[in-house]
Design a protein around this motif. Sequence first.
Motif, PDB file in Angstrom:
ATOM      1  N   SER A 562      37.514  38.139  52.163  1.00 25.12           N
ATOM      2  CA  SER A 562      37.001  38.685  50.907  1.00 25.12           C
ATOM      3  C   SER A 562      37.949  38.254  49.788  1.00 25.12           C
ATOM      4  O   SER A 562      38.810  37.387  49.989  1.00 25.12           O
ATOM      5  N   ARG A 563      37.814  38.877  48.646  1.00 31.13           N
ATOM      6  CA  ARG A 563      38.643  38.523  47.490  1.00 31.13           C
ATOM      7  C   ARG A 563      40.139  38.630  47.806  1.00 31.13           C
ATOM      8  O   ARG A 563      40.939  37.838  47.286  1.00 31.13           O
ATOM      9  N   THR A 564      40.514  39.590  48.628  1.00 30.24           N
ATOM     10  CA  THR A 564      41.925  39.787  48.949  1.00 30.24           C
ATOM     11  C   THR A 564      42.561  38.517  49.494  1.00 30.24           C
ATOM     12  O   THR A 564      43.730  38.224  49.212  1.00 30.24           O
ATOM     13  N   GLN A 565      41.807  37.750  50.267  1.00 30.18           N
ATOM     14  CA  GLN A 565      42.339  36.518  50.851  1.00 30.18           C
ATOM     15  C   GLN A 565      42.205  35.310  49.930  1.00 30.18           C
ATOM     16  O   GLN A 565      42.803  34.264  50.191  1.00 30.18           O
ATOM     17  N   ASN A 589      43.406  34.674  38.444  1.00 28.12           N
ATOM     18  CA  ASN A 589      42.343  35.656  38.202  1.00 28.12           C
ATOM     19  C   ASN A 589      41.437  35.269  37.047  1.00 28.12           C
ATOM     20  O   ASN A 589      40.271  35.683  37.003  1.00 28.12           O
ATOM     21  N   LYS A 590      41.953  34.492  36.098  1.00 30.49           N
ATOM     22  CA  LYS A 590      41.124  34.046  34.980  1.00 30.49           C
ATOM     23  C   LYS A 590      39.981  33.146  35.453  1.00 30.49           C
ATOM     24  O   LYS A 590      38.966  33.029  34.785  1.00 30.49           O
ATOM     25  N   TYR A 596      33.155  33.155  41.324  1.00 27.65           N
ATOM     26  CA  TYR A 596      32.261  34.002  42.114  1.00 27.65           C
ATOM     27  C   TYR A 596      30.873  34.083  41.491  1.00 27.65           C
ATOM     28  O   TYR A 596      29.851  34.055  42.190  1.00 27.65           O
ATOM     29  N   LYS A 597      30.838  34.219  40.182  1.00 26.16           N
ATOM     30  CA  LYS A 597      29.553  34.319  39.488  1.00 26.16           C
ATOM     31  C   LYS A 597      28.744  33.034  39.673  1.00 26.16           C
ATOM     32  O   LYS A 597      27.536  33.082  39.951  1.00 26.16           O
ATOM     33  N   LEU A 598      29.391  31.894  39.542  1.00 25.34           N
ATOM     34  CA  LEU A 598      28.700  30.616  39.719  1.00 25.34           C
ATOM     35  C   LEU A 598      28.174  30.450  41.137  1.00 25.34           C
ATOM     36  O   LEU A 598      27.102  29.869  41.346  1.00 25.34           O
ATOM     37  N   ARG A 599      28.908  30.946  42.089  1.00 23.28           N
ATOM     38  CA  ARG A 599      28.536  30.794  43.496  1.00 23.28           C
ATOM     39  C   ARG A 599      27.484  31.813  43.946  1.00 23.28           C
ATOM     40  O   ARG A 599      26.895  31.660  45.019  1.00 23.28           O
ATOM     41  N   GLY A 600      27.271  32.838  43.160  1.00 25.30           N
ATOM     42  CA  GLY A 600      26.349  33.888  43.593  1.00 25.30           C
ATOM     43  C   GLY A 600      26.991  34.844  44.570  1.00 25.30           C
ATOM     44  O   GLY A 600      26.324  35.397  45.456  1.00 25.30           O
ATOM     45  N   ARG A 603      31.739  40.647  43.221  1.00 26.67           N
ATOM     46  CA  ARG A 603      33.116  40.632  42.717  1.00 26.67           C
ATOM     47  C   ARG A 603      34.152  40.649  43.838  1.00 26.67           C
ATOM     48  O   ARG A 603      35.320  40.338  43.607  1.00 26.67           O
ATOM     49  N   ASN A 604      33.722  40.966  45.046  1.00 29.78           N
ATOM     50  CA  ASN A 604      34.631  40.953  46.185  1.00 29.78           C
ATOM     51  C   ASN A 604      34.570  39.629  46.942  1.00 29.78           C
ATOM     52  O   ASN A 604      35.209  39.481  47.993  1.00 29.78           O
ATOM     53  N   GLY A 605      33.812  38.683  46.414  1.00 30.76           N
ATOM     54  CA  GLY A 605      33.770  37.358  47.024  1.00 30.76           C
ATOM     55  C   GLY A 605      32.786  37.212  48.172  1.00 30.76           C
ATOM     56  O   GLY A 605      32.856  36.236  48.924  1.00 30.76           O
TER      57      GLY A 605
END
Length: 618
Positions: A562-565, A589-590, A596-600, A603-605
């Motif tokens: 997930s986002r953590t990794q 983070n910027k 993530y948004k582009l990939r669909g 927010r947690n990946g």
Amino acid sequence: MAEIIGTNNKVLIVDLTTQTTELYKVAEQERLCYLGAKGLGLKLLYDRQEPGADPLGPDNHIAFMPGVLMGTGAPCSGRFFAVTKSPLTGIFAGSSCGGPFGMQLKTAGWDGLVIKGKADKPTYLFLDEEGVQFRDAADLWGMETTAAIEKLDAKRQASVVIGPAGENLVRFANIRSGHRFLGRGGMGAVMGAKNLKAIVAKGGAYKIRPVDSDSFERHKKRATKYINSNDMTGDVYRKYGTAANARMNQEGGILPVNNFRDGKHPDFDLISGQTMAAKYDTSPHTCKPCTIMCGHKGTIRGETRPIPEFETVGLLGSNLGIFDTDAISDWNEICGRLGLDTISSGGTLAWVMEATENGLIDTDLKFGSTDGISQALEDIAYRRGFGDDMANGSRWLSSKYGGTYYAMHVKGLEMAAYDPRGSFGQGLNYAVANRGACHLSAYLSAQEVFFKMLSPQWTMAKAKWVRFFESLTACINSLQTCQFTMYAYLFESPVVKINPTFVLWANMQLAPEAAMPLVDMSLYRGFWSSITGQDISLWNFFKAGDRIHTLERYMNTREGVSRTQDTLPPRMLREGRPCDPKGRPVPLNKMLDSYYKLRGYNRNGIPKPETLIKLGIV
């Protein structure tokens, strides 16, 4: 000799536990959606392997997949792909390899080989057009890779083999084919855990012919022209090999030095391809067929050897503070014989050196000294003494002894030889790459540092270009062909050639949505369609890359990613390089939310349900 027109669409599924096989036929729609090689390999494992399988257990599968280009004579098409769950990272990993095995597998009539289970004793597989034989490997077990290949390979017969590192379950053990390697993620340990020493393919039963030979020849002619005209593929890599990157990395301040504590070093040119070409009187030593010829061999201490690639001189050289190419060549040979990935070996040794400096462990290894490194590599491969710990990689070591700050990995995979603090897009690429710190997932350092088409320390547009090149790379790895063809096929197209660099920079950096449709993918799409006979639009070709990349991400999120990794080593996020007066870390983070948004993804990946449905994954 019989002919295969286009693809045979036959995949052999082998169960080592029961010594049985089954034939899987690839459907036309499945080929359209996943193209072949990497994409098809991922789909086969997704359909067969439950989440949570132990990478070193019998339920883990490993797939060997030649793509549709294999056997056609297309430029740089002598490559096959492998997919498995990595014992180093605990997530799925793919790796591309040259060497002769893929050609023999394909001309034996197989578009893929999937292996599951575990043999009850050391075994090797012998594969031809009739199927597979299970053979006793007792006399091969314990052999180094060179000796095993000499025993198994013959005319129209080639193997993939593991060395002692794979047998001893070193978590970054590789698999060898000829003088090439499935290098990353510990695939050799997967074979070792299955008691599988080697796979031998006897080819030559079939000749591969494209469905539309006229179209194929037109694409082949244009591709060859582009490769020969391009500065990188027709000149720099052909003359000096990938180690030519040392000079470009030094100029951009992204050369790894002393465990990524700096990005430049005054002795950088001692490990450059240009220096080694003169020093060792090099000549081509490549995959076949190859038009770029980036692999080289030379005379080192009176012996003909492969010249170390850039990742090897970067991670076993400058990143250890060492610029002695004779010594680096020795370590390259040791890793090759024993079956060790040179990138993870170098990253692990660098952690050991810095942990030793800081009193966390007690070893004799230190930056700038060649002493003890050969022995350390041997100890890793045979899991002797402290080598037993080193064999688990830098993430595991830092978890046991402390010093996570010194462990230069993402998701457990040691970082390749490009410092992301001088290439922010490369930093995002490392953080989100599906298999871990993989420079080849999008390889933005080429656009940022080598060709100056993107500003390396801006965040603007980087998420868009990482996403774009990830999907294109997934297509290329599913054809399968050499990723270096991107230099030629993309940069020699008329749109790029007629525009000066500053115009290309302005379009790519400031107007990426307008620039992306101008990227010429027609050679890749044209090769695929002319060979298979299946018509595919450029939009659907690129969408297949989106689908393949997202499927791999989804498979990894089912394993806990997930986002953590999706992050970088703390040093990259907090500490500047001495060679950068502004001391800039990577502002990850910027870029991450935009990506993530582009990939669909959410927010947690995690890929959103609607994304998976849209791409036809579920």
